[in-house]
Design a protein around this motif. Structure first.
Motif, short mmCIF file in Angstrom:
data_model
loop_
_atom_site.label_atom_id
_atom_site.label_comp_id
_atom_site.label_asym_id
_atom_site.label_seq_id
_atom_site.Cartn_x
_atom_site.Cartn_y
_atom_site.Cartn_z
N PRO A 1 0.83 -1.22 0.00
CA PRO A 1 0.00 0.00 0.00
C PRO A 1 0.86 1.26 0.00
N LEU A 2 0.32 2.32 -0.58
CA LEU A 2 0.97 3.63 -0.58
C LEU A 2 -0.06 4.64 -0.09
N PRO A 3 -0.21 4.76 1.24
CA PRO A 3 -1.30 5.58 1.80
C PRO A 3 -1.25 7.05 1.39
N PRO B 1 -4.37 -5.67 6.82
CA PRO B 1 -5.83 -5.49 6.69
C PRO B 1 -6.47 -6.23 5.53
N ILE B 2 -5.70 -6.74 4.56
CA ILE B 2 -6.35 -7.39 3.41
C ILE B 2 -6.48 -8.89 3.60
N LYS C 1 -7.92 -4.81 -3.60
CA LYS C 1 -8.06 -4.95 -2.15
C LYS C 1 -7.46 -3.76 -1.42
N TRP C 2 -6.25 -3.35 -1.85
CA TRP C 2 -5.59 -2.24 -1.17
C TRP C 2 -6.32 -0.92 -1.41
N GLY D 1 -11.74 3.27 1.77
CA GLY D 1 -12.92 3.00 2.57
C GLY D 1 -14.15 2.69 1.77
N GLN D 2 -14.02 2.16 0.56
CA GLN D 2 -15.17 1.81 -0.28
C GLN D 2 -14.99 0.37 -0.76
N PRO D 3 -15.70 -0.58 -0.19
CA PRO D 3 -15.47 -2.01 -0.47
C PRO D 3 -15.60 -2.39 -1.93
#
Length: 469
Positions: free
Chosen positions: A141-143, A223-224, A383-384, A390-392
């Motif tokens: 991930p790259l937040p 988290p994934i 997934k990331w 925050g949107q599944p």
């Protein structure tokens, strides 16, 4: 229950040295990786082993053969950016199965892929797969930009643990480790390394200055719910093994070439000079002689004889066997030796196509692995991105329809145009499809290009006719 005696040893704990994942495999994979990176460290080490007393007097003549083979066979799938179409895999997320994702979603995916430089990393991984037999990509991930980055550590710095020993699927990876440099101290010139450990639940640094810190989140969680690993292999792994065997023939060929060309240079350099000698005189008298050389006269004893010896080593035969070996190893690796030795025998377009046929077969084999990798990469990216934003269902489950762009091999322009015209007249093709085949474009791009060319030609035709009249 009795088992065959020939299989009894398989029940014992044995040393994995020599098997994929063992210490010898890792050592060979590291050497191949350095050769792919055009390092000559191994050539120096080999010279020290063979000539421990005078290796420093040899002028190295190294050839980046592993690098060239990797470049010739690898990376061709992503030399031109492929075309990706994303279609719904399941219809429970608002779209019919097989239907294209909405345009806005496609544009978002395109931005994320470009930001992560997916094509460049897959091209690099393709070359690594040729050079070392394996490549591993971690999708991280790259937040800061709500996107992802791809990390591709050398395969000898990667290890995995599996739930199912017979599985080759990344979904069965319960734990993965990789070792990467974390920084270099410019004062001491020392590089600090760290080891990352990722499981389905956690992701932490387990060695180095960041020991104990989380990789994805501060709390060290994942988290994934799966290890974000993409594994690519040049050949299938044997049952019970995760990694594919390293191409030891490439390693042997690279070492042989370095040795043989260095030896050729050393022999010709040392034996190319004539060696003066004097018969019939003792060593002390010879050492007292003065003025040896052109325009000088030397007084000798009555029975003494002055001369020069000129060795004649068979350098041509030595070089011939080296070239024969290169051609053989190159051929069995599905490459045309002419592409590495600049001696193409193909004079016509047809003969050149025949020369490239083996490479095309090998490339088709690689496509199977990378189509699978493309699907895995999208799964992890979705997934990331869904988690970070925050949107599944922002990036829904989808199938990646990828079209690789292979440009047509160079041929005679006149005959190529005539054959394209004939195929169009017979209804076997069309102008857009001919352009797509020749320049490696997608059908949509080729159609736009043909339409633009026809419009421009129609607009300029009156001007051309007026000028010519």
């Amino acid at each position: 229950m009795a088992i065959p005696s020939s299989l009894e040893s398989s029940l014992q704990v044995t040393d994995d040295d020599g098997a994929p994942g063992g210490s010898t495999w890792r050592s060979n994979s590291e050497t191949l990786f350095k050769m792919y990176s055009r390092s000559t460290e191994d050539a120096q080490d080999q010279q020290k082993k063979l000539y421990p007393t005078n290796y420093q007097n040899h002028v190295a003549r190294t050839v980046p053969w592993v690098w060239r083979v990797a470049r010739e066979l690898g990376g061709s799938l992503y030399l031109r950016e492929p075309s990706r179409d994303f279609v719904f895999r399941r219809n429970e997320v608002g779209g019919d199965e097989g239907a294209p994702l909405p345009d806005a979603t496609q544009r978002l995916i395109d931005r994320i892929y470009k930001g992560a430089d997916v094509n460049s990393w897959l091209k690099h991984s393709h070359e690594l797969t040729i050079a070392t037999g394996n490549a591993a990509i971690f999708v991280m991930p790259l937040p800061t930009v709500l996107g992802v980055r791809l990390v591709c550590p050398p395969i000898h710095q990667v290890e995995v643990a599996l739930d199912d020993p017979f599985s080759t699927s990344e979904l069965d990876v319960s734990k993965a480790w990789f070792r990467v440099p974390l920084g270099r101290d410019p004062q001491s010139n020392l590089t600090v390394y760290g080891v990352a450990e990722i499981t389905r639940e956690t992701a932490r640094w387990v060695e180095g200055p960041l020991d104990g810190r989380g990789i994805f989140d501060e709390d060290g969680s994942n988290p994934i719910g799966e290890v974000p690993l993409v594994q690519i292999r040049r050949s299938p792994a044997e049952p019970g093994r995760w990694f594919s065997a390293e191409p030891q023939d490439l390693l042997d060929a690279q070492r042989a070439l370095n040795h043989d060309f260095t030896d050729l240079g050393t022999i010709s350099r040392l034996q190319g000079f004539a060696q003066g000698y004097i018969k019939g005189m003792d060593a002390e008298s010879v050492s007292n002689l003065q003025g040896l050389g052109p325009n000088s006269f030397v007084g000798l004893w009555e029975d003494a004889e002055l001369g020069f010896a000129s060795p004649s080593p068979d350098l041509k035969g030595y070089l011939s066997q080296v070239e024969s070996y290169v051609r053989t190893v190159t051929s069995v690796n599905s490459l045309n030796p002419a592409s590495l030795m600049n001696k193409s025998a193909g004079a016509s377009a047809l003969s050149k196509l025949v020369e490239l046929q083996d490479r095309e077969v090998e490339r088709a084999r690689h496509e199977v692995q990378f189509i699978k990798a493309e699907q895995r990469i999208y799964r992890l990216i979705s997934k990331w991105v869904n988690h970070l934003r925050g949107q599944p269902n922002l990036l829904p489950p989808a199938e990646v329809k990828i079209t690789y762009r292979h440009a047509e091999p160079p041929t005679d322009p006149l005959h190529s145009a005539q054959s394209s015209e004939l195929r169009c007249k017979l209804g076997l093709s069309s102008a857009p499809r001919e352009l797509m085949r020749q320049e490696g474009l997608t059908l949509e791009e080729a159609t736009r290009r043909v339409e633009a060319n026809l419009e421009e030609t129609a607009r300029l035709t009156p001007s051309v006719v007026e000028v010519s009249s």
